[in-house]
Structure formats: C-alpha cells, structure tokens
Write a protein that holds these residues in place. Sequence first.
Motif, mmCIF file in Angstrom:
data_model
loop_
_atom_site.group_PDB
_atom_site.id
_atom_site.type_symbol
_atom_site.label_atom_id
_atom_site.label_comp_id
_atom_site.label_asym_id
_atom_site.label_seq_id
_atom_site.Cartn_x
_atom_site.Cartn_y
_atom_site.Cartn_z
ATOM 1 N N LEU A 41 0.830 -1.211 0.000
ATOM 2 C CA LEU A 41 0.000 0.000 0.000
ATOM 3 C C LEU A 41 0.861 1.255 0.000
ATOM 4 N N ARG A 42 1.946 1.224 0.769
ATOM 5 C CA ARG A 42 2.836 2.380 0.821
ATOM 6 C C ARG A 42 3.433 2.661 -0.558
ATOM 7 N N ALA A 43 3.783 1.621 -1.289
ATOM 8 C CA ALA A 43 4.398 1.791 -2.599
ATOM 9 C C ALA A 43 3.364 2.064 -3.699
ATOM 10 N N GLY A 44 2.130 1.552 -3.533
ATOM 11 C CA GLY A 44 1.172 1.611 -4.617
ATOM 12 C C GLY A 44 0.177 2.748 -4.577
ATOM 13 N N LEU A 45 -0.063 3.338 -3.414
ATOM 14 C CA LEU A 45 -1.021 4.440 -3.347
ATOM 15 C C LEU A 45 -0.344 5.732 -3.804
ATOM 16 N N PRO A 46 -0.980 6.473 -4.721
ATOM 17 C CA PRO A 46 -0.322 7.643 -5.303
ATOM 18 C C PRO A 46 -0.227 8.838 -4.364
ATOM 19 N N GLN A 47 -1.096 8.928 -3.377
ATOM 20 C CA GLN A 47 -1.086 10.080 -2.475
ATOM 21 C C GLN A 47 -0.657 9.647 -1.085
ATOM 22 N N PRO A 48 0.346 10.287 -0.516
ATOM 23 C CA PRO A 48 0.723 9.963 0.860
ATOM 24 C C PRO A 48 -0.298 10.525 1.849
ATOM 25 N N GLY A 49 -0.257 10.076 3.059
ATOM 26 C CA GLY A 49 -1.086 10.645 4.105
ATOM 27 C C GLY A 49 -2.414 9.948 4.319
ATOM 28 N N GLN A 50 -2.630 8.814 3.697
ATOM 29 C CA GLN A 50 -3.864 8.071 3.933
ATOM 30 C C GLN A 50 -3.756 7.389 5.300
ATOM 31 N N GLU A 64 -9.055 -0.710 7.742
ATOM 32 C CA GLU A 64 -9.876 0.290 8.412
ATOM 33 C C GLU A 64 -9.140 1.616 8.365
ATOM 34 N N GLY A 65 -9.896 2.695 8.367
ATOM 35 C CA GLY A 65 -9.264 4.001 8.407
ATOM 36 C C GLY A 65 -9.957 4.992 7.507
ATOM 37 N N LEU A 66 -9.176 5.951 7.037
ATOM 38 C CA LEU A 66 -9.711 7.097 6.320
ATOM 39 C C LEU A 66 -8.854 7.374 5.095
ATOM 40 N N VAL A 67 -9.501 7.458 3.925
ATOM 41 C CA VAL A 67 -8.814 7.825 2.687
ATOM 42 C C VAL A 67 -9.530 9.023 2.085
ATOM 43 N N THR A 68 -8.888 9.665 1.114
ATOM 44 C CA THR A 68 -9.425 10.920 0.599
ATOM 45 C C THR A 68 -10.547 10.756 -0.417
ATOM 46 N N ASP A 69 -10.591 9.633 -1.149
ATOM 47 C CA ASP A 69 -11.685 9.466 -2.111
ATOM 48 C C ASP A 69 -11.953 7.990 -2.395
ATOM 49 N N VAL A 70 -13.022 7.758 -3.131
ATOM 50 C CA VAL A 70 -13.462 6.397 -3.422
ATOM 51 C C VAL A 70 -12.449 5.654 -4.287
ATOM 52 N N HIS A 71 -11.775 6.355 -5.180
ATOM 53 C CA HIS A 71 -10.803 5.708 -6.051
ATOM 54 C C HIS A 71 -9.628 5.146 -5.248
ATOM 55 N N CYS A 95 -14.329 7.320 3.412
ATOM 56 C CA CYS A 95 -13.793 8.347 2.531
ATOM 57 C C CYS A 95 -14.074 9.729 3.093
ATOM 58 N N TRP A 96 -13.094 10.579 2.977
ATOM 59 C CA TRP A 96 -13.208 11.975 3.395
ATOM 60 C C TRP A 96 -13.268 12.804 2.133
ATOM 61 N N ASP A 97 -14.393 13.496 1.915
ATOM 62 C CA ASP A 97 -14.505 14.278 0.689
ATOM 63 C C ASP A 97 -14.157 15.749 0.882
ATOM 64 N N GLY A 98 -13.958 16.168 2.142
ATOM 65 C CA GLY A 98 -13.493 17.513 2.409
ATOM 66 C C GLY A 98 -14.508 18.610 2.211
ATOM 67 N N GLU A 99 -15.740 18.285 1.940
ATOM 68 C CA GLU A 99 -16.760 19.307 1.740
ATOM 69 C C GLU A 99 -17.348 19.720 3.084
ATOM 70 N N PRO A 100 -17.342 21.021 3.420
ATOM 71 C CA PRO A 100 -17.828 21.454 4.720
ATOM 72 C C PRO A 100 -19.340 21.366 4.878
ATOM 73 N N ASP A 101 -20.096 21.329 3.758
ATOM 74 C CA ASP A 101 -21.553 21.358 3.878
ATOM 75 C C ASP A 101 -22.142 20.068 4.431
ATOM 76 N N ASN A 102 -21.461 18.947 4.268
ATOM 77 C CA ASN A 102 -21.991 17.704 4.813
ATOM 78 C C ASN A 102 -21.108 17.155 5.933
ATOM 79 N N GLY A 103 -20.269 17.967 6.494
ATOM 80 C CA GLY A 103 -19.413 17.523 7.582
ATOM 81 C C GLY A 103 -18.151 16.843 7.134
ATOM 82 N N GLY A 104 -17.992 16.649 5.824
ATOM 83 C CA GLY A 104 -16.758 16.068 5.327
ATOM 84 C C GLY A 104 -16.789 14.583 5.108
ATOM 85 N N TRP A 105 -17.752 13.873 5.679
ATOM 86 C CA TRP A 105 -17.771 12.426 5.543
ATOM 87 C C TRP A 105 -18.625 12.026 4.356
#
Length: 112
Positions: A41-50, A64-71, A95-105
Amino acid sequence: MMPFPPFDGFPEGTPSVPRPLPAGEPVHADRDLALRVADRLRAGLPQPGQRIVIEVQNRVVVLEGLVTDVHLRRLAHDLTWRTPDVFDVCNRLACWDGEPDNGGWADVIAEP
C-alpha cells in the motif's frame, strides 16, 4: 419430562474444549502478511497521508481508516487483494470528501 444426567464437562481432546492458540506459525504468518500488505500500500497508493490500519487474522485482511476518495479506497482494496497469501479482504475504509456542507464524511457503503 426426562431428566438430564449430571454434566462433568467435555473430555479432553474433543472439539468443544477450548485450546490456546499456539504461538507458532499462524501468528507469525499473519504478522508477516500485514507487513507485506503495508509495504504494498505504501508503494502503490499515489497520495501519501492516507490513514489505513491493517489487521490480519488467518490470512483475512481487514482495512480500516480514512482515505481521501473512493478511487483510493478501491485501489487499496485491489492492491491488498493482489498481495500473495491473502485469502480475503474486508474493506472498511471510509472516505473523506473535504466538503464542509456535509461535515466532510462521504458514506461509502458498497464494497468495490
């Protein structure tokens, strides 16, 4: 009504008697598999910080945990599934979508 005879427990060696898990090969194999999945996962995920927690029991990997998007959630599932010796994958990543209107989740219910 027929009375039951006194119960003295199951004889030793029957499947109903709990036995401690030996600290041999299965525990070490699961730990090694968790480390291999983490490396993949460390080598294959394109974005760090998941934020992904990996648990393995009897070659079944739980993510288990939190990632930035469905992809990225799907990619983590696919990378884990392609790791040698993985028997099954339970993907519980949110997934965390970062939108403040729905709380981000973003509710992600369907498995990839």
